[in-house]
Design a protein around this motif. Structure first.
Motif, PDB file in Angstrom:
ATOM      1  N   LEU A   1      65.338  57.616  48.025  1.00 40.98           N
ATOM      2  CA  LEU A   1      66.264  58.103  47.364  1.00 40.98           C
ATOM      3  C   LEU A   1      66.796  57.373  46.292  1.00 40.98           C
ATOM      4  CD1 LEU A   1      68.123  60.774  47.273  1.00 40.98           C
ATOM      5  CD2 LEU A   1      69.684  59.468  48.768  1.00 40.98           C
ATOM      6  N   ASP A   2      67.228  56.079  46.461  1.00 42.40           N
ATOM      7  CA  ASP A   2      67.745  55.359  45.459  1.00 42.40           C
ATOM      8  C   ASP A   2      66.819  55.135  44.030  1.00 42.40           C
ATOM      9  OD1 ASP A   2      69.708  54.704  47.327  1.00 42.40           O
ATOM     10  OD2 ASP A   2      69.113  52.896  47.838  1.00 42.40           O
ATOM     11  N   ALA A   3      65.566  55.198  44.321  1.00 38.54           N
ATOM     12  CA  ALA A   3      64.805  55.072  43.193  1.00 38.54           C
ATOM     13  C   ALA A   3      64.616  56.469  42.281  1.00 38.54           C
ATOM     14  CB  ALA A   3      63.320  54.766  43.448  1.00 38.54           C
TER      15      ALA A   3
ATOM     16  N   GLU B   1      64.809  50.751  40.375  1.00 41.51           N
ATOM     17  CA  GLU B   1      63.659  50.954  39.405  1.00 41.51           C
ATOM     18  C   GLU B   1      62.775  51.710  40.236  1.00 41.51           C
ATOM     19  OE1 GLU B   1      63.396  50.379  36.335  1.00 41.51           O
ATOM     20  OE2 GLU B   1      65.401  49.586  36.144  1.00 41.51           O
ATOM     21  N   LEU B   2      62.036  52.622  39.559  1.00 36.82           N
ATOM     22  CA  LEU B   2      60.736  53.234  40.171  1.00 36.82           C
ATOM     23  C   LEU B   2      59.699  52.334  40.806  1.00 36.82           C
ATOM     24  CD1 LEU B   2      60.401  56.386  38.033  1.00 36.82           C
ATOM     25  CD2 LEU B   2      61.251  56.407  40.576  1.00 36.82           C
TER      26      LEU B   2
ATOM     27  N   GLY C   1      56.297  53.278  41.360  1.00 32.40           N
ATOM     28  CA  GLY C   1      56.028  54.434  40.580  1.00 32.40           C
ATOM     29  C   GLY C   1      56.484  55.908  41.097  1.00 32.40           C
ATOM     30  N   MET C   2      56.415  56.794  40.481  1.00 37.29           N
ATOM     31  CA  MET C   2      57.054  58.169  40.624  1.00 37.29           C
ATOM     32  C   MET C   2      55.923  58.920  41.552  1.00 37.29           C
ATOM     33  SD  MET C   2      59.504  60.220  40.259  1.00 37.29           S
ATOM     34  CE  MET C   2      59.667  62.266  40.297  1.00 37.29           C
TER      35      MET C   2
ATOM     36  N   PRO D   1      69.065  67.552  40.402  1.00 37.43           N
ATOM     37  CA  PRO D   1      68.448  68.792  40.729  1.00 37.43           C
ATOM     38  C   PRO D   1      67.221  68.884  39.981  1.00 37.43           C
ATOM     39  CG  PRO D   1      70.205  69.445  39.574  1.00 37.43           C
ATOM     40  CD  PRO D   1      70.493  68.050  39.754  1.00 37.43           C
ATOM     41  N   GLU D   2      67.143  68.215  38.679  1.00 39.40           N
ATOM     42  CA  GLU D   2      65.906  68.274  37.828  1.00 39.40           C
ATOM     43  C   GLU D   2      64.670  67.745  38.594  1.00 39.40           C
ATOM     44  OE1 GLU D   2      68.420  64.754  36.467  1.00 39.40           O
ATOM     45  OE2 GLU D   2      68.821  66.971  36.940  1.00 39.40           O
ATOM     46  N   MET D   3      64.889  66.789  39.740  1.00 40.20           N
ATOM     47  CA  MET D   3      63.749  66.284  40.221  1.00 40.20           C
ATOM     48  C   MET D   3      63.074  67.173  41.307  1.00 40.20           C
ATOM     49  SD  MET D   3      63.517  63.187  38.986  1.00 40.20           S
ATOM     50  CE  MET D   3      62.719  62.218  40.248  1.00 40.20           C
TER      51      MET D   3
END
Length: 284
Positions: A189-191, A197-198, A203-204, A224-226
């Motif tokens: 959640l923090d990333a 950092e991701l 990574g994502m 919300p865009e995630m």
């Protein structure tokens, strides 16, 4: 009385220089007629042509009057030919029966429709077979899908990913290969919120499976865009519902978004649900 001299008139000239049979008295001479001898045989008479018997008048049979209505057969006198007379006065030797053509046309039409239906079915099956063969051959190449799960759900999700990869599952013409990483929900959640950092989560990811829906609510409220697709529970335990969420952001393309949704449905199938039950998690 005085004496009159007798003057003979000249003989008239024959017309057009031809002599006529007329002779004047002066030119006429009397020729002595000789009588046939008494004992001479009689002259034979010329033969007369024999008389032809008068020909009988030709027999005439009047034609029957034309009648209106159905055809009738008339036999002529002295003839063995049957004549069929019609209302149009046309005589034919023998009436021919005509075969109706509409039943043959109907049969041909039904045959053509049947062939067309078979041809359409064959073409449709051929196209489907080609599409399936093209999809099975990964025509668009390979793609990867990374899923982060909470450690308590790692075992059943990895088993499902192995089964998915062995089947070479195709999504939009891509053979999608799934990798599973287990991480704590707070770290993820923090990333995602940008508080770290991701790179801290390597990574994502394209999908996330935390323990409860609370983590999903925090992400939906703050960023919300995630959210790529709505969350759906794939298992349950005491005070846990294991929601599966598709993500959206940099590094997540359309193929990965679609593959994340497909893998979510794959986790709800009986084989995968049996793995969740074996890990102590009940079915969704």
């Amino acid at each position: 009385m005085g004496r009159h001299s007798l003057v003979e008139d000249p003989a008239p000239e024959p017309p057009h220089g031809r002599s006529s049979g007329y002779r004047s008295p002066a030119t006429r001479t009397s020729a002595p007629r000789t009588a046939p001898p008494r004992n001479a045989p009689p002259r034979p008479a010329a033969p007369r042509p024999p008389r032809r018997a008068p020909e009988p008048p030709p027999s005439f049979t009047p034609a029957p009057p034309p009648e209106q209505g159905p055809e009738r057969d008339v036999s002529t006198t002295g003839s063995h030919k049957a004549i069929s007379a019609t209302g149009s006065h046309r005589a034919i030797g023998k009436r021919r029966r005509r075969v109706a053509t509409w039943p043959i046309a109907c049969l041909v039409l039904v045959a053509l429709l049947g062939l067309g239906w078979l041809g359409w079915g064959w073409a449709s099956g051929e196209l489907n077979s080609r599409a399936e063969a093209q999809a099975a051959s990964c025509a668009e190449g390979d793609a990867s899908l990374r899923v982060i799960v909470t450690p308590s759900a790692e075992a059943p999700v990895k088993a499902a990913a192995t089964r998915w990869n062995d089947a070479k599952t195709v999504v939009h013409g891509h053979c999608v290969n799934i990798t599973v990483d287990a991480m704590a929900s707070q770290r993820v959640l923090d990333a995602l919120l940008g508080q770290s950092e991701l790179t801290s989560i390597r990574g994502m990811p394209a999908a996330w499976l935390p323990e409860t829906s609370w983590w999903i609510s925090e992400l939906t409220t703050k960023k919300p865009e995630m959210i790529g697709s709505p969350a759906q529970s794939v298992a349950s335990a005491r005070s846990a519902d294991y929601p599966y969420l598709g993500l959206s952001g940099n590094g997540v393309d359309d193929v990965q978004k679609r593959a994340a949704q497909t893998f979510r449905g794959f986790l709800t199938e009986p084989a995968q649900q049996a793995d969740f039950a074996a890990a102590g998690l009940t079915a969704a």
